[in-house]
Design a protein around this motif. Structure first.
Motif, PDB file in Angstrom:
ATOM      1  N   LYS A 134      -0.358  -0.477  10.207  1.00  0.00           N
ATOM      2  CA  LYS A 134       1.087  -0.354  10.422  1.00  0.00           C
ATOM      3  C   LYS A 134       1.627   1.003   9.976  1.00  0.00           C
ATOM      4  O   LYS A 134       2.364   1.668  10.703  1.00  0.00           O
ATOM      5  CB  LYS A 134       1.838  -1.470   9.657  1.00  0.00           C
ATOM      6  N   SER A 135       1.243   1.406   8.765  1.00  0.00           N
ATOM      7  CA  SER A 135       1.778   2.664   8.228  1.00  0.00           C
ATOM      8  C   SER A 135       1.212   3.856   8.996  1.00  0.00           C
ATOM      9  O   SER A 135       1.912   4.840   9.253  1.00  0.00           O
ATOM     10  CB  SER A 135       1.466   2.771   6.732  1.00  0.00           C
ATOM     11  N   THR A 136      -0.053   3.748   9.384  1.00  0.00           N
ATOM     12  CA  THR A 136      -0.673   4.807  10.190  1.00  0.00           C
ATOM     13  C   THR A 136       0.060   4.960  11.516  1.00  0.00           C
ATOM     14  O   THR A 136       0.360   6.075  11.956  1.00  0.00           O
ATOM     15  CB  THR A 136      -2.159   4.451  10.466  1.00  0.00           C
ATOM     16  N   THR A 147       4.768   7.534   5.373  1.00  0.00           N
ATOM     17  CA  THR A 147       4.430   6.355   4.577  1.00  0.00           C
ATOM     18  C   THR A 147       2.986   6.478   4.102  1.00  0.00           C
ATOM     19  O   THR A 147       2.177   7.197   4.670  1.00  0.00           O
ATOM     20  CB  THR A 147       4.542   5.046   5.401  1.00  0.00           C
ATOM     21  N   LYS A 148       2.687   5.747   3.032  1.00  0.00           N
ATOM     22  CA  LYS A 148       1.351   5.816   2.455  1.00  0.00           C
ATOM     23  C   LYS A 148       0.390   4.901   3.229  1.00  0.00           C
ATOM     24  O   LYS A 148       0.745   3.779   3.593  1.00  0.00           O
ATOM     25  CB  LYS A 148       1.452   5.350   0.999  1.00  0.00           C
ATOM     26  N   THR A 149      -0.838   5.380   3.456  1.00  0.00           N
ATOM     27  CA  THR A 149      -1.840   4.556   4.153  1.00  0.00           C
ATOM     28  C   THR A 149      -3.110   4.513   3.298  1.00  0.00           C
ATOM     29  O   THR A 149      -3.263   5.305   2.372  1.00  0.00           O
ATOM     30  CB  THR A 149      -2.217   5.161   5.519  1.00  0.00           C
ATOM     31  N   VAL A 155      -1.681  -1.855   0.738  1.00  0.00           N
ATOM     32  CA  VAL A 155      -1.249  -0.503   0.362  1.00  0.00           C
ATOM     33  C   VAL A 155       0.286  -0.414   0.345  1.00  0.00           C
ATOM     34  O   VAL A 155       0.869   0.077  -0.608  1.00  0.00           O
ATOM     35  CB  VAL A 155      -1.843   0.559   1.322  1.00  0.00           C
ATOM     36  N   THR A 156       0.911  -0.916   1.402  1.00  0.00           N
ATOM     37  CA  THR A 156       2.375  -0.904   1.445  1.00  0.00           C
ATOM     38  C   THR A 156       2.907  -2.087   0.644  1.00  0.00           C
ATOM     39  O   THR A 156       2.569  -3.226   0.920  1.00  0.00           O
ATOM     40  CB  THR A 156       2.862  -0.981   2.913  1.00  0.00           C
ATOM     41  N   LYS A 157       3.743  -1.779  -0.358  1.00  0.00           N
ATOM     42  CA  LYS A 157       4.197  -2.841  -1.263  1.00  0.00           C
ATOM     43  C   LYS A 157       5.620  -3.311  -0.940  1.00  0.00           C
ATOM     44  O   LYS A 157       5.985  -4.443  -1.204  1.00  0.00           O
ATOM     45  CB  LYS A 157       4.160  -2.355  -2.719  1.00  0.00           C
ATOM     46  N   LEU A 171      10.837   0.264  10.723  1.00  0.00           N
ATOM     47  CA  LEU A 171      10.755  -0.347   9.403  1.00  0.00           C
ATOM     48  C   LEU A 171       9.298  -0.665   9.081  1.00  0.00           C
ATOM     49  O   LEU A 171       8.675  -1.481   9.756  1.00  0.00           O
ATOM     50  CB  LEU A 171      11.583  -1.642   9.384  1.00  0.00           C
ATOM     51  N   ASP A 172       8.782  -0.007   8.053  1.00  0.00           N
ATOM     52  CA  ASP A 172       7.413  -0.320   7.609  1.00  0.00           C
ATOM     53  C   ASP A 172       7.494  -1.529   6.678  1.00  0.00           C
ATOM     54  O   ASP A 172       8.411  -1.647   5.877  1.00  0.00           O
ATOM     55  CB  ASP A 172       6.805   0.876   6.852  1.00  0.00           C
ATOM     56  N   THR A 173       6.543  -2.442   6.837  1.00  0.00           N
ATOM     57  CA  THR A 173       6.562  -3.663   6.022  1.00  0.00           C
ATOM     58  C   THR A 173       5.186  -3.894   5.405  1.00  0.00           C
ATOM     59  O   THR A 173       4.184  -3.404   5.922  1.00  0.00           O
ATOM     60  CB  THR A 173       6.907  -4.902   6.895  1.00  0.00           C
TER      61      THR A 173
END
Ligand SMILES: Nc1nc2c(ncn2[C@@H]2O[C@H](COP(=O)(O)OP(=O)(O)OP(=O)(O)O)[C@@H](O)[C@H]2O)c(=O)[nH]1
Ligand SMILES: [Mg+2]
Length: 284
Positions: A134-136, A147-149, A155-157, A171-173
């Motif tokens: 997702k973040s990638t 965003t961090k991957t 990884v995503t908190k 929206l990153d989740t």
């Protein structure tokens, strides 16, 4: 393996959060793992997202079997979904994303226009199981590392909005797994592809399941890759992999444990080849 029920506290919270956030979005971009499109689609997302425009990205398509990818693409399209096959690390794979978003949100965009909101941004939630990319995906669409991957689940908190110049808000989740896997096979598939943390699993069982599954779906693939004689016996196959890869533990003994680790990792990272563990015609 029958008892995998992994639903840590932060996931319960994430699901509640998702319910809230869904009120804010026009579109759900649902990322599934192209190797296991059935098992990697969260039934919560289906239910929670009812009535929202939906776009499915079959991600990590570069790790999945090309002909099976095409079969999944048409299967989802015939259900009426907008679908994209992608390696989200590659910009060129996401070239069509804006057009697909417009297509999926056509009604919303027209309604906005009728009401006089010409440049209202489209808001999309990017959702899916842990580690699916997702973040990638967001970073590639945004053209920057916003965003961090990382190659492990969780990884995503927390949620994070990323605003793009072209009037798209993403929206990153955090990845969400469902509370109980009705079918234990689903848990195994998620573990094989890396969406469940390794340390809660019995790796030996998992490796045996993977060997059996590959034996059915891609006969001979492991023997060919590891350059060993084929056998129907998973334990023997692991011993042969251990020998072929010179897996030695203390006391100069052959280490099947190391072979298990190598097999799981090489499968997960696509080294063994482009392999799909689910096919649309095999689904109910
Ligand atoms: N081969 C391949 N790897 C990918 C692809 N997309 C993402 N990855 C890799 O998969 C790993 C997980 O990516 P993330 O973007 O952190 O996944 P996530 O869904 O945000 O994960 P969580 O935040 O933990 O839920 C990283 O190592 C990425 O480089 C893809 O399409 N193909
Ligand atoms: Mg993430």
């Amino acid at each position: 393996m029958n008892d995998i029920q992994w639903y840590p506290g932060h996931m319960t919270k994430a699901k509640r959060q998702m319910q809230e956030d869904l009120k804010l979005v026009d579109l759900i971009i649902e990322l599934a793992d192209a190797r296991i499109p059935g098992a990697s689609r969260n039934p919560d997302i289906r239910q929670l997202g009812q009535g929202k425009a939906r776009l499915i990205v079959l991600n990590k398509a570069d790790l999945a079997d090309e002909s099976v990818n095409r079969a999944w693409l048409s299967a989802f399209q015939s259900e009426g979904y907008s679908v994209l096959l992608a390696d989200s690390r590659k910009r060129s794979d996401l070239n069509k994303i804006n057009a697909l978003i417009q297509e999926a949100c056509r009604e919303r965009i027209e309604r906005n226009r009728r009401r006089g909101f010409k440049n209202k941004p489209i808001r999309a939630m990017v959702a899916g199981i842990p580690n699916v990319g997702k973040s990638t995906f967001i970073n590639t669409v945004a053209g920057r590392a916003s965003t961090k991957t990382g190659n492990q689940p969780g990884v995503t908190k927390g949620k994070q909005w990323i605003h793009l110049k072209n009037g798209l808000d993403l929206l990153d989740t955090p990845g969400i797994l469902w509370p109980k896997f009705e079918d234990p096979k689903v848990g195994e598939l998620l573990a094989m592809t890396g969406s469940i943390r390794q340390d809660i699993l019995n790796r030996d069982d998992l490796a045996v399941s993977l060997i059996r599954l590959l034996g059915n779906m891609y006969p001979g693939v492991l023997a060919e890759f590891y350059q060993i004689d084929d056998t129907d016996d998973p334990a023997e196959l692991l011993t042969r992999i251990a020998k072929a890869r010179n897996c030695i533990a203390k006391g100069n003994e052959l280490s099947v444990e190391k072979a298990v680790q190598i097999l799981l990792e090489e499968f997960r990272n696509g080294k063994i080849g482009r392999i799909s563990l689910e096919r649309p015609d095999a689904q109910e």
